[in-house]
Design a protein around this motif. Sequence first.
Motif, PDB file in Angstrom:
ATOM      1  N   GLY A 211       0.828  -1.196   0.000  1.00  7.41           N
ATOM      2  CA  GLY A 211       0.000   0.000   0.000  1.00  7.41           C
ATOM      3  C   GLY A 211       0.866   1.250   0.000  1.00  7.41           C
ATOM      4  O   GLY A 211       2.049   1.204   0.345  1.00  7.41           O
ATOM      5  N   TYR A 212       0.262   2.359  -0.390  1.00  5.82           N
ATOM      6  CA  TYR A 212       1.001   3.620  -0.507  1.00  5.82           C
ATOM      7  C   TYR A 212       1.434   4.148   0.860  1.00  5.82           C
ATOM      8  O   TYR A 212       2.590   4.509   1.066  1.00  5.82           O
ATOM      9  CB  TYR A 212       0.127   4.652  -1.222  1.00  5.82           C
ATOM     10  CG  TYR A 212       0.731   6.034  -1.272  1.00  5.82           C
ATOM     11  CD1 TYR A 212       1.777   6.325  -2.148  1.00  5.82           C
ATOM     12  CD2 TYR A 212       0.261   7.051  -0.443  1.00  5.82           C
ATOM     13  CE1 TYR A 212       2.341   7.582  -2.199  1.00  5.82           C
ATOM     14  CE2 TYR A 212       0.811   8.320  -0.491  1.00  5.82           C
ATOM     15  CZ  TYR A 212       1.846   8.586  -1.364  1.00  5.82           C
ATOM     16  OH  TYR A 212       2.399   9.834  -1.402  1.00  5.82           O
ATOM     17  N   GLU A 213       0.515   4.210   1.814  1.00  7.16           N
ATOM     18  CA  GLU A 213       0.810   4.794   3.115  1.00  7.16           C
ATOM     19  C   GLU A 213       1.901   4.022   3.846  1.00  7.16           C
ATOM     20  O   GLU A 213       2.762   4.615   4.505  1.00  7.16           O
ATOM     21  CB  GLU A 213      -0.462   4.836   3.975  1.00  7.16           C
ATOM     22  CG  GLU A 213      -1.482   5.873   3.538  1.00  7.16           C
ATOM     23  CD  GLU A 213      -0.973   7.299   3.706  1.00  7.16           C
ATOM     24  OE1 GLU A 213      -0.114   7.523   4.581  1.00  7.16           O
ATOM     25  OE2 GLU A 213      -1.434   8.183   2.961  1.00  7.16           O
TER      26      GLU A 213
ATOM     27  N   LYS B  29      -4.265  -3.741  -6.608  1.00  6.35           N
ATOM     28  CA  LYS B  29      -3.779  -3.113  -5.382  1.00  6.35           C
ATOM     29  C   LYS B  29      -2.973  -1.862  -5.678  1.00  6.35           C
ATOM     30  O   LYS B  29      -3.011  -0.890  -4.912  1.00  6.35           O
ATOM     31  CB  LYS B  29      -2.964  -4.107  -4.568  1.00  6.35           C
ATOM     32  CG  LYS B  29      -3.817  -5.223  -3.975  1.00  6.35           C
ATOM     33  CD  LYS B  29      -2.973  -6.196  -3.184  1.00  6.35           C
ATOM     34  CE  LYS B  29      -3.819  -7.321  -2.611  1.00  6.35           C
ATOM     35  NZ  LYS B  29      -3.002  -8.321  -1.896  1.00  6.35           N
TER      36      LYS B  29
ATOM     37  N   LEU C  10      -5.517   0.807  -6.321  1.00  8.63           N
ATOM     38  CA  LEU C  10      -6.103   1.240  -5.053  1.00  8.63           C
ATOM     39  C   LEU C  10      -5.160   2.193  -4.324  1.00  8.63           C
ATOM     40  O   LEU C  10      -5.602   3.166  -3.709  1.00  8.63           O
ATOM     41  CB  LEU C  10      -6.424   0.023  -4.176  1.00  8.63           C
ATOM     42  CG  LEU C  10      -7.606  -0.831  -4.631  1.00  8.63           C
ATOM     43  CD1 LEU C  10      -7.660  -2.126  -3.824  1.00  8.63           C
ATOM     44  CD2 LEU C  10      -8.915  -0.064  -4.501  1.00  8.63           C
ATOM     45  N   ALA C  11      -3.865   1.938  -4.405  1.00 13.13           N
ATOM     46  CA  ALA C  11      -2.885   2.851  -3.811  1.00 13.13           C
ATOM     47  C   ALA C  11      -2.934   4.205  -4.506  1.00 13.13           C
ATOM     48  O   ALA C  11      -2.817   5.261  -3.872  1.00 13.13           O
ATOM     49  CB  ALA C  11      -1.483   2.255  -3.906  1.00 13.13           C
TER      50      ALA C  11
ATOM     51  N   ALA D 247      -5.974   5.997  -3.255  1.00 13.05           N
ATOM     52  CA  ALA D 247      -5.771   6.428  -1.870  1.00 13.05           C
ATOM     53  C   ALA D 247      -4.905   7.675  -1.795  1.00 13.05           C
ATOM     54  O   ALA D 247      -5.144   8.566  -0.959  1.00 13.05           O
ATOM     55  CB  ALA D 247      -5.136   5.290  -1.067  1.00 13.05           C
TER      56      ALA D 247
ATOM     57  N   TYR E  71      -6.132  11.374  -1.607  1.00 13.57           N
ATOM     58  CA  TYR E  71      -6.609  11.966  -0.362  1.00 13.57           C
ATOM     59  C   TYR E  71      -5.470  12.275   0.611  1.00 13.57           C
ATOM     60  O   TYR E  71      -5.715  12.570   1.782  1.00 13.57           O
ATOM     61  CB  TYR E  71      -7.638  11.023   0.291  1.00 13.57           C
ATOM     62  CG  TYR E  71      -8.836  10.826  -0.587  1.00 13.57           C
ATOM     63  CD1 TYR E  71      -9.882  11.745  -0.593  1.00 13.57           C
ATOM     64  CD2 TYR E  71      -8.897   9.759  -1.473  1.00 13.57           C
ATOM     65  CE1 TYR E  71     -10.968  11.584  -1.442  1.00 13.57           C
ATOM     66  CE2 TYR E  71      -9.980   9.591  -2.325  1.00 13.57           C
ATOM     67  CZ  TYR E  71     -11.007  10.507  -2.302  1.00 13.57           C
ATOM     68  OH  TYR E  71     -12.074  10.351  -3.142  1.00 13.57           O
ATOM     69  N   ASP E  72      -4.242  12.232   0.096  1.00 14.46           N
ATOM     70  CA  ASP E  72      -3.079  12.600   0.904  1.00 14.46           C
ATOM     71  C   ASP E  72      -2.890  14.112   0.800  1.00 14.46           C
ATOM     72  O   ASP E  72      -2.418  14.621  -0.211  1.00 14.46           O
ATOM     73  CB  ASP E  72      -1.841  11.855   0.386  1.00 14.46           C
ATOM     74  CG  ASP E  72      -0.589  12.174   1.201  1.00 14.46           C
ATOM     75  OD1 ASP E  72      -0.640  13.072   2.070  1.00 14.46           O
ATOM     76  OD2 ASP E  72       0.448  11.537   0.949  1.00 14.46           O
TER      77      ASP E  72
ATOM     78  N   TRP F 285     -15.072   4.810  -6.628  1.00 10.51           N
ATOM     79  CA  TRP F 285     -15.828   4.222  -5.534  1.00 10.51           C
ATOM     80  C   TRP F 285     -16.165   2.761  -5.809  1.00 10.51           C
ATOM     81  O   TRP F 285     -16.221   1.939  -4.884  1.00 10.51           O
ATOM     82  CB  TRP F 285     -17.096   5.033  -5.297  1.00 10.51           C
ATOM     83  CG  TRP F 285     -17.999   4.497  -4.232  1.00 10.51           C
ATOM     84  CD1 TRP F 285     -19.307   4.136  -4.365  1.00 10.51           C
ATOM     85  CD2 TRP F 285     -17.682   4.255  -2.847  1.00 10.51           C
ATOM     86  NE1 TRP F 285     -19.821   3.685  -3.162  1.00 10.51           N
ATOM     87  CE2 TRP F 285     -18.840   3.747  -2.215  1.00 10.51           C
ATOM     88  CE3 TRP F 285     -16.519   4.414  -2.091  1.00 10.51           C
ATOM     89  CZ2 TRP F 285     -18.869   3.397  -0.868  1.00 10.51           C
ATOM     90  CZ3 TRP F 285     -16.548   4.057  -0.740  1.00 10.51           C
ATOM     91  CH2 TRP F 285     -17.712   3.568  -0.151  1.00 10.51           C
TER      92      TRP F 285
ATOM     93  N   ARG G 274     -14.154  -0.143  -4.308  1.00  9.23           N
ATOM     94  CA  ARG G 274     -14.347  -0.672  -2.961  1.00  9.23           C
ATOM     95  C   ARG G 274     -14.713  -2.146  -3.033  1.00  9.23           C
ATOM     96  O   ARG G 274     -14.400  -2.923  -2.128  1.00  9.23           O
ATOM     97  CB  ARG G 274     -15.434   0.112  -2.223  1.00  9.23           C
ATOM     98  CG  ARG G 274     -16.854  -0.277  -2.631  1.00  9.23           C
ATOM     99  CD  ARG G 274     -17.902   0.706  -2.166  1.00  9.23           C
ATOM    100  NE  ARG G 274     -19.250   0.229  -2.450  1.00  9.23           N
ATOM    101  CZ  ARG G 274     -19.846   0.274  -3.638  1.00  9.23           C
ATOM    102  NH1 ARG G 274     -19.190   0.762  -4.694  1.00  9.23           N
ATOM    103  NH2 ARG G 274     -21.073  -0.169  -3.799  1.00  9.23           N
TER     104      ARG G 274
ATOM    105  N   ALA H  25     -11.601  -4.081  -3.140  1.00 10.02           N
ATOM    106  CA  ALA H  25     -10.928  -4.067  -1.840  1.00 10.02           C
ATOM    107  C   ALA H  25     -11.668  -4.895  -0.805  1.00 10.02           C
ATOM    108  O   ALA H  25     -11.051  -5.612  -0.005  1.00 10.02           O
ATOM    109  CB  ALA H  25     -10.788  -2.626  -1.355  1.00 10.02           C
TER     110      ALA H  25
END
Length: 203
Positions: free
Chosen positions: A27-29, A104, A107-108, A111, A114-115, A167, A170, A173
């Motif tokens: 994942g990115y975070e 995945k 999805l990253a 995501a 929203y950083d 959306w 989701r 995910a």
Amino acid sequence: MSVRKSQKEATRQRVLDAARDLFETQGYEETTVREIARRAEVAVGSVFTTFASKGDILSQVMADRLEELYAELDRVAPHLRGNVADRLRSLFAIHFAFETRRTKLFLAHIAAAYDWTLGPSTRPYGKNPRLRQVIKDCLAEGVARGEIGADQDLDLIVDALMGIYAWTYRLAAWEGADAEEMSAVFDRQVGLLAQGFAPRVAG
């Protein structure tokens, strides 16, 4: 190409390859620049010499991948048939088929949108002008054909379509949905949206 330039390009590619794999698996975070450097077998300083931030690395990873998608869209778009809703469904079906090759990673990418710490040079999902233009061109053709009201805000419709598309992931995910399953849900959502942008009939 000089030896120095060749080495710099090789380092850049190793960083991108390492980051792509880590973003997809962790994942990115959760992925740090230090981990990217370790996986790429380069110094952390070398990463920052090439990229301003982790967000910029992700942007470049996605930009490199999307060239293949754009080539497919350019090939297919002139041959789309049906009403504007059907053409939009076809365009996004291509997106689903492409992005679910590395779900995945995409999805990253979503995501990262929203950083709030991302710099202005970073292009997460939604900030890619070429992607937005492909959708807007399809909508503009719908206006020309009388399927979309001339008073409609096309940029607003683009935002709505991209929001629906993101959306829908989701389902990947949460439920492990594949491209076909997500496309089926998206198709119904586009049908609802199309009812809203259709020309209004005077009563």
